[in-house]
Design a protein around this motif. Structure first.
Motif, PDB file in Angstrom:
ATOM      1  N   HIS A 157     -23.096 -64.228 -34.360  1.00 32.52           N
ATOM      2  CA  HIS A 157     -22.548 -62.934 -34.776  1.00 32.52           C
ATOM      3  C   HIS A 157     -21.382 -63.149 -35.730  1.00 32.52           C
ATOM      4  CE1 HIS A 157     -24.951 -60.779 -31.812  1.00 32.52           C
ATOM      5  NE2 HIS A 157     -24.579 -61.687 -30.931  1.00 32.52           N
ATOM      6  N   GLY A 158     -21.218 -62.209 -36.646  1.00 28.40           N
ATOM      7  CA  GLY A 158     -20.087 -62.252 -37.551  1.00 28.40           C
ATOM      8  C   GLY A 158     -18.853 -61.618 -36.937  1.00 28.40           C
ATOM      9  N   VAL A 159     -17.848 -61.450 -37.749  1.00 27.45           N
ATOM     10  CA  VAL A 159     -16.615 -60.785 -37.341  1.00 27.45           C
ATOM     11  C   VAL A 159     -16.868 -59.283 -37.303  1.00 27.45           C
ATOM     12  CG1 VAL A 159     -14.204 -60.362 -37.958  1.00 27.45           C
ATOM     13  CG2 VAL A 159     -15.242 -62.610 -38.399  1.00 27.45           C
ATOM     14  N   ARG A 160     -16.447 -58.632 -36.225  1.00 31.28           N
ATOM     15  CA  ARG A 160     -16.649 -57.187 -36.122  1.00 31.28           C
ATOM     16  C   ARG A 160     -15.606 -56.465 -36.963  1.00 31.28           C
ATOM     17  NH1 ARG A 160     -21.252 -54.674 -35.087  1.00 31.28           N
ATOM     18  NH2 ARG A 160     -20.929 -52.547 -34.354  1.00 31.28           N
ATOM     19  N   TYR A 161     -16.060 -55.554 -37.796  1.00 27.79           N
ATOM     20  CA  TYR A 161     -15.176 -54.839 -38.728  1.00 27.79           C
ATOM     21  C   TYR A 161     -15.129 -53.370 -38.343  1.00 27.79           C
ATOM     22  CZ  TYR A 161     -13.943 -52.442 -43.121  1.00 27.79           C
ATOM     23  OH  TYR A 161     -13.381 -51.628 -44.076  1.00 27.79           O
ATOM     24  N   TYR A 162     -13.888 -52.844 -38.197  1.00 27.06           N
ATOM     25  CA  TYR A 162     -13.681 -51.442 -37.817  1.00 27.06           C
ATOM     26  C   TYR A 162     -12.983 -50.721 -38.974  1.00 27.06           C
ATOM     27  CZ  TYR A 162     -14.880 -53.126 -33.183  1.00 27.06           C
ATOM     28  OH  TYR A 162     -15.535 -53.692 -32.110  1.00 27.06           O
ATOM     29  N   PRO A 163     -13.746 -50.048 -39.823  1.00 25.40           N
ATOM     30  CA  PRO A 163     -13.176 -49.477 -41.052  1.00 25.40           C
ATOM     31  C   PRO A 163     -12.227 -48.315 -40.826  1.00 25.40           C
ATOM     32  CG  PRO A 163     -15.480 -48.845 -40.815  1.00 25.40           C
ATOM     33  CD  PRO A 163     -15.209 -49.863 -39.756  1.00 25.40           C
ATOM     34  N   ASP A 164     -12.304 -47.645 -39.671  1.00 21.74           N
ATOM     35  CA  ASP A 164     -11.434 -46.487 -39.456  1.00 21.74           C
ATOM     36  C   ASP A 164     -10.078 -46.883 -38.877  1.00 21.74           C
ATOM     37  OD1 ASP A 164     -12.917 -47.193 -37.115  1.00 21.74           O
ATOM     38  OD2 ASP A 164     -12.264 -45.327 -36.165  1.00 21.74           O
ATOM     39  N   LEU A 165      -9.885 -48.145 -38.563  1.00 28.18           N
ATOM     40  CA  LEU A 165      -8.584 -48.636 -38.106  1.00 28.18           C
ATOM     41  C   LEU A 165      -7.872 -49.254 -39.310  1.00 28.18           C
ATOM     42  CD1 LEU A 165      -9.515 -50.279 -34.672  1.00 28.18           C
ATOM     43  CD2 LEU A 165      -8.582 -47.993 -35.100  1.00 28.18           C
ATOM     44  N   HIS A 166      -6.767 -48.665 -39.709  1.00 27.46           N
ATOM     45  CA  HIS A 166      -6.107 -49.047 -40.961  1.00 27.46           C
ATOM     46  C   HIS A 166      -4.783 -49.786 -40.720  1.00 27.46           C
ATOM     47  CE1 HIS A 166      -8.166 -45.491 -43.310  1.00 27.46           C
ATOM     48  NE2 HIS A 166      -9.034 -46.296 -42.724  1.00 27.46           N
ATOM     49  N   ALA A 167      -4.461 -50.645 -41.670  1.00 33.13           N
ATOM     50  CA  ALA A 167      -3.146 -51.279 -41.735  1.00 33.13           C
ATOM     51  C   ALA A 167      -2.849 -51.552 -43.202  1.00 33.13           C
ATOM     52  CB  ALA A 167      -3.112 -52.565 -40.923  1.00 33.13           C
ATOM     53  N   VAL A 168      -1.595 -51.834 -43.507  1.00 33.36           N
ATOM     54  CA  VAL A 168      -1.180 -52.086 -44.886  1.00 33.36           C
ATOM     55  C   VAL A 168      -0.833 -53.564 -45.041  1.00 33.36           C
ATOM     56  CG1 VAL A 168       0.404 -51.452 -46.736  1.00 33.36           C
ATOM     57  CG2 VAL A 168      -0.258 -49.747 -45.032  1.00 33.36           C
ATOM     58  N   HIS A 169      -1.325 -54.147 -46.128  1.00 38.54           N
ATOM     59  CA  HIS A 169      -1.054 -55.554 -46.438  1.00 38.54           C
ATOM     60  C   HIS A 169      -0.343 -55.620 -47.791  1.00 38.54           C
ATOM     61  CE1 HIS A 169      -2.701 -59.817 -47.495  1.00 38.54           C
ATOM     62  NE2 HIS A 169      -1.463 -59.871 -47.035  1.00 38.54           N
ATOM     63  N   PHE A 170       0.959 -55.881 -47.731  1.00 41.68           N
ATOM     64  CA  PHE A 170       1.733 -55.969 -48.970  1.00 41.68           C
ATOM     65  C   PHE A 170       1.687 -57.395 -49.505  1.00 41.68           C
ATOM     66  CE2 PHE A 170       3.744 -52.585 -46.418  1.00 41.68           C
ATOM     67  CZ  PHE A 170       3.558 -51.520 -47.277  1.00 41.68           C
ATOM     68  N   GLY A 171       0.491 -57.911 -49.705  1.00 40.01           N
ATOM     69  CA  GLY A 171       0.321 -59.300 -50.100  1.00 40.01           C
ATOM     70  C   GLY A 171       0.584 -59.514 -51.575  1.00 40.01           C
ATOM     71  N   ALA A 172       1.131 -60.680 -51.888  1.00 41.27           N
ATOM     72  CA  ALA A 172       1.329 -61.086 -53.284  1.00 41.27           C
ATOM     73  C   ALA A 172       0.608 -62.409 -53.474  1.00 41.27           C
ATOM     74  CB  ALA A 172       2.812 -61.256 -53.594  1.00 41.27           C
TER      75      ALA A 172
END
Length: 265
Positions: free
Chosen positions: A211-226
């Motif tokens: 199995h792959g990684v389970r992805y939950y699109p309705d759970l959000h977070a912010v990534h201020f990546g550079a």
């Protein structure tokens, strides 16, 4: 609910972590604990962690991304009350998320019997700029796709994914894994100093479980990546390319072969 252990590695991110209250998770309370490994020891970050009840260590500085998180996992594993069914969450210091979203992620994983999972990262609080945190495993033809996708790994089109699904791999900026599963995999491979250690971990997980990684699109977070400078003269470019080659070699020459059933959408 099982205990949730959140691992954060700081490389001079003390001001960001303190101002964001460790991404919004400081003093989240039971059943959630935050663990910080400080590679550039900061008295202000240490004092703040002590003040809000966050586990802090500045031991063994200079490790790579995977080794740092493996180090934190061993501290978690040795802590009082640790259980194999706990959730171990790898999280970048530049992630902003609510404790409620992580708690909901744990509940979803329990319901789906998922051993690894991630959520939908954005680059802004408004949720208008998607972060390419879910991707397709690279292969021998990946270098030929660079002019088209501008990367050695192709991103999923999040708009085409169903409510929740399995994906190949997710960025180590935010990856949740059942503690027993992380331990069974032996954690991250320390041979990767930086880059592709998350690809490798997810691939070994796929080989083990199917199995792959389970992805939950309705759970959000912010990534201020550079993104680091990857000019050919930079050490980051050398680490990136050498890690890519290491993964490709292991995928085709070292790891057991398994029919890849996860299809890009």
């Amino acid at each position: 609910m099982n205990m949730i252990h959140i691992a954060i590695v700081s490389h001079g991110h003390e001001e960001l972590l303190i101002s964001s209250q460790l991404g919004g998770l400081a003093q989240a309370g039971a059943p959630m604990q935050v663990w910080v490994k400080d590679n550039l020891p900061s008295d202000s970050l240490r004092r703040y962690c002590e003040q809000v009840g966050v586990h802090y260590t500045d031991a063994s500085p200079g490790l790579g991304f995977g080794a740092n998180n493996n180090f934190l996992f061993q501290l978690v594993r040795q802590s009082d009350g640790y259980a194999a069914n706990d959730l171990f969450v790898i999280m970048n210091p530049d992630i902003a998320i609510t404790a409620a979203h992580i708690a909901e992620l744990e509940l979803r994983m329990q319901h789906d019997q998922a051993v690894s999972a991630t959520l939908n990262l954005f680059k802004d609080h408004a949720g208008t700029i998607a972060d390419g945190n879910i991707r397709i495993f690279p292969d021998l033809l990946s270098p030929l796709r660079v002019p088209l996708v501008r990367s050695l790994t192709s991103v999923y089109d999040k708009s085409k994914l169903p409510e929740s699904c399995d994906i190949d791999w997710c960025s180590g900026a935010f990856l949740a894994m059942r503690a027993a599963h992380f331990e069974q995999l032996g954690g991250f491979d320390d041979d990767y100093f930086m880059y592709f250690e998350d690809v490798d971990l997810c691939y070994r997980s796929y080989l083990l479980t199917g199995h792959g990684v389970r992805y939950y699109p309705d759970l959000h977070a912010v990534h201020f990546g550079a993104h680091r400078n990857r000019s050919l003269a930079s050490p980051h470019a050398r680490w990136f390319l050498s890690s890519f080659m290491r993964f490709i070699f292991r995928k085709y020459c070292v790891y057991p072969r398994r029919p890849h059933t996860l299809k890009p959408l």
